[in-house]
Design an enzyme around this catalytic site. Structure first.
Site, PDB file in Angstrom:
ATOM      1  N   CYS A  76       0.853  -1.199   0.000  1.00 47.77           N
ATOM      2  CA  CYS A  76       0.000   0.000   0.000  1.00 47.77           C
ATOM      3  C   CYS A  76       0.881   1.238   0.000  1.00 47.77           C
ATOM      4  O   CYS A  76       1.826   1.348   0.793  1.00 47.77           O
ATOM      5  CB  CYS A  76      -0.925   0.011   1.211  1.00 47.77           C
ATOM      6  SG  CYS A  76      -1.948   1.496   1.341  1.00 47.77           S
ATOM      7  N   CYS A  82      -0.498   5.778   7.140  1.00 51.75           N
ATOM      8  CA  CYS A  82      -1.768   5.311   7.680  1.00 51.75           C
ATOM      9  C   CYS A  82      -1.531   4.408   8.889  1.00 51.75           C
ATOM     10  O   CYS A  82      -0.613   3.586   8.889  1.00 51.75           O
ATOM     11  CB  CYS A  82      -2.537   4.552   6.599  1.00 51.75           C
ATOM     12  SG  CYS A  82      -4.087   3.820   7.156  1.00 51.75           S
ATOM     13  N   CYS A  85      -2.502  -0.338   9.273  1.00 55.46           N
ATOM     14  CA  CYS A  85      -1.636  -1.529   9.238  1.00 55.46           C
ATOM     15  C   CYS A  85      -0.279  -1.168   9.828  1.00 55.46           C
ATOM     16  O   CYS A  85       0.205  -0.047   9.656  1.00 55.46           O
ATOM     17  CB  CYS A  85      -1.438  -2.024   7.806  1.00 55.46           C
ATOM     18  SG  CYS A  85      -2.948  -2.589   6.995  1.00 55.46           S
ATOM     19  N   TYR A 316     -20.362 -14.877  25.789  1.00 54.63           N
ATOM     20  CA  TYR A 316     -20.128 -13.848  24.784  1.00 54.63           C
ATOM     21  C   TYR A 316     -20.400 -14.431  23.397  1.00 54.63           C
ATOM     22  O   TYR A 316     -19.575 -14.372  22.492  1.00 54.63           O
ATOM     23  CB  TYR A 316     -18.701 -13.290  24.867  1.00 54.63           C
ATOM     24  CG  TYR A 316     -18.230 -12.986  26.273  1.00 54.63           C
ATOM     25  CD1 TYR A 316     -18.534 -11.783  26.886  1.00 54.63           C
ATOM     26  CD2 TYR A 316     -17.479 -13.925  26.992  1.00 54.63           C
ATOM     27  CE1 TYR A 316     -18.103 -11.502  28.190  1.00 54.63           C
ATOM     28  CE2 TYR A 316     -17.047 -13.659  28.290  1.00 54.63           C
ATOM     29  CZ  TYR A 316     -17.361 -12.448  28.873  1.00 54.63           C
ATOM     30  OH  TYR A 316     -16.942 -12.181  30.163  1.00 54.63           O
ATOM     31  N   ASP A 382     -15.330 -16.167  24.639  1.00 51.37           N
ATOM     32  CA  ASP A 382     -14.777 -15.347  23.559  1.00 51.37           C
ATOM     33  C   ASP A 382     -15.000 -13.892  23.947  1.00 51.37           C
ATOM     34  O   ASP A 382     -15.828 -13.190  23.357  1.00 51.37           O
ATOM     35  CB  ASP A 382     -15.486 -15.681  22.240  1.00 51.37           C
ATOM     36  CG  ASP A 382     -14.839 -14.995  21.036  1.00 51.37           C
ATOM     37  OD1 ASP A 382     -13.844 -14.268  21.232  1.00 51.37           O
ATOM     38  OD2 ASP A 382     -15.350 -15.169  19.917  1.00 51.37           O
ATOM     39  N   CYS A 409      -8.384 -12.126  21.346  1.00 48.78           N
ATOM     40  CA  CYS A 409      -7.764 -11.272  20.327  1.00 48.78           C
ATOM     41  C   CYS A 409      -6.671 -10.400  20.936  1.00 48.78           C
ATOM     42  O   CYS A 409      -6.145  -9.505  20.272  1.00 48.78           O
ATOM     43  CB  CYS A 409      -8.820 -10.391  19.642  1.00 48.78           C
ATOM     44  SG  CYS A 409      -9.680  -9.261  20.765  1.00 48.78           S
TER      45      CYS A 409
END
Length: 458
Positions: A76, A82, A85, A316, A382, A409
């Site tokens: 990119c 940005c 990422c 969850y 989760d 996560c």
């Protein structure tokens, strides 16, 4: 020289030996930790000090004087500006290695657990994988509309027309929708610094079906001509099945508010997950990488199928993403979810697929988990990025389900919770830690941890 005595703007040379949770290279300068975005382990770099924190420095990359062999040109053109990422400059192989090390180090340093973390399951498509975009909007002084993600560490939008990590079917809509919105007289005020107006553009696609939802996020409904524009979008793009207006009047980091008006079409798209049809609304939580999320179904199914309990509590549970595949395999599943709309969607998804052994309860997990665990010895959690609440963790430690699967996560909060679960009071044995790359080009990683009560057997 102490941290607080370093002058901002000072140029320093740093050998990068580690990797931070936000994708920065980490090294030491004069015995002080330095975090440098864009640097990779194994490199020597020149950097300029930008911030002096209490125990570390943050610096901007000036030059890589000795590069990691796995460094690559970002796909990119906006990657260096940005903040969406953080790892486009690393090869796919190095990204997986860094993410595995991130999970391993979190467990060993934070949880004091010496366990072999499995190699990360990589993603077949490292670009074009995201099924959802939430894009901030602002109007420049000359009237032009700017849309894009924030510059790293700021609230300044990096204007873009395309984002390579988005599914091409929604990426291709950004530029024409921007042009249409620019022609309106609607106010655009993402940070609510003035009188409000449009704040975000939300796009969602069903990876398996191609159906698309367009949602505008605004602080108010005063958007003259929205109905006409919505109809025009649906006529122009047959794959667009619905256009909505989400209301978020609060100055909050939470992008979407609790109320969404249907402007045209329908309020949901159809997705297929592990062969199950799911209705997903614009404001519903669903994993952004459908194929990678599907990879967790089989290890979950195998783990709970070999347990002594035929009932699984899915805490969850959302719209039934994992509850429904488990129930279809012959288990009875009780999903616990606090958001009423997700519970109604989950129930509708069970009915739609003829799955009669999945049941969903609208409840705060922290409030009811202790009682619900009295009915079973199998639990799937989760939780959000902040991990398990103190109350939920206490309920697990007290109820001691035989089998516990934890989807996370965030390696840091996973390690924090595992430290208690696998401690003397918890009594759990960590059977497997399997990271999965849901988020290529970023430092984020999903992890499945499988635990059994010591003495219960794997």
């Amino acid at each position: 020289m102490g941290v607080n005595k370093v002058q901002l703007g000072t140029s320093i040379t740093v050998e990068i030996t580690g990797f931070g949770h936000e994708g920065q290279g980490v090294g030491r300068w004069n015995e002080t930790a330095v975090f440098i975005a864009g640097a990779l382990p194994g490199e020597t770099v020149q950097a300029r000090v930008r911030r002096c924190a209490k125990r570390h420095l943050e610096a901007d990359l000036i030059e890589v004087t000795q590069a990691n062999p796995e460094r690559q040109k970002p796909p990119c053109i906006l990657a260096e500006r940005c903040g969406g990422c953080s790892l486009q400059h690393a090869s796919a192989a190095l990204q997986l290695e860094l993410k595995r090390d991130l999970v391993q180090q979190s467990l060993s340093r934070l949880a004091k657990l010496e366990v072999a973390v499995e190699p990360v399951w990589g993603c077949k498509h490292s670009l074009g994988y995201r099924n959802r975009a939430l894009i901030p909007l602002e109007r420049a002084e000359d009237g032009r509309l700017r849309a894009g993600y924030y510059r790293r560490g700021s609230h300044k939008i990096v204007n873009l027309n395309h984002c390579p990590v988005l599914d091409p079917r929604i990426d291709g809509l950004i530029e024409p929708i921007k042009r249409d919105l620019e022609k309106t007289a609607w106010p655009v005020d993402v940070n609510l610094s003035g009188k409000g107006g449009l704040r975000h553009l939300a796009l969602r696609v069903g990876s398996a079906t191609g159906e698309i939802l367009i949602t505008l996020v605004s602080s108010h409904r005063q958007l003259k001509g929205l109905e006409t524009l919505a109809q025009r979008w649906m006529e122009r793009w047959p794959e667009v099945v619905g256009v909505g207006l989400n209301l978020q009047p609060k100055a909050s980091n939470v992008v979407m508010g609790p109320e969404t008006d249907l402007i045209a079409g329908r309020s949901w798209l159809l997705e297929v997950f592990d062969g199950i049809e799911l209705r997903i609304a614009a404001d519903t939580f669903f994993q952004v990488n459908t194929p990678q999320a599907e990879l967790l179904v089989e290890p979950l199914r195998a783990f709970f199928a070999t347990g002594q309990s035929a009932t699984v509590i899915d805490a969850y549970s959302g719209i039934g993403t994992y509850s429904l595949p488990l129930a279809r395999s012959g288990l009875k599943v009780l999903g616990l979810e606090v958001h009423p709309s997700s519970v109604s969607q989950a129930t509708a998804n069970a009915d739609r697929n003829g799955i009669g052994t999945a049941f969903f309860e609208q409840a705060d997990v922290a409030m009811v988990l202790a009682d619900r665990l009295k009915m079973t010895g199998s639990l799937l959690v989760d939780p959000p990025r902040k991990g398990l609440s103190a109350e939920a963790l206490a309920a697990i430690l007290d109820g001691k389900p035989e089998r516990l699967a934890y989807i996370s996560c965030n390696p840091s909060t996973l390690a924090r919770d595992l430290q208690q679960l696998c401690g003397e009071d918890g009594g759990y044995r960590l059977e497997r830690v399997q990271p999965v790359d849901f988020f290529p080009q970023t430092s984020h990683v999903e992890t499945l941890a499988l635990l059994t009560q010591s003495g219960s057997g794997a």
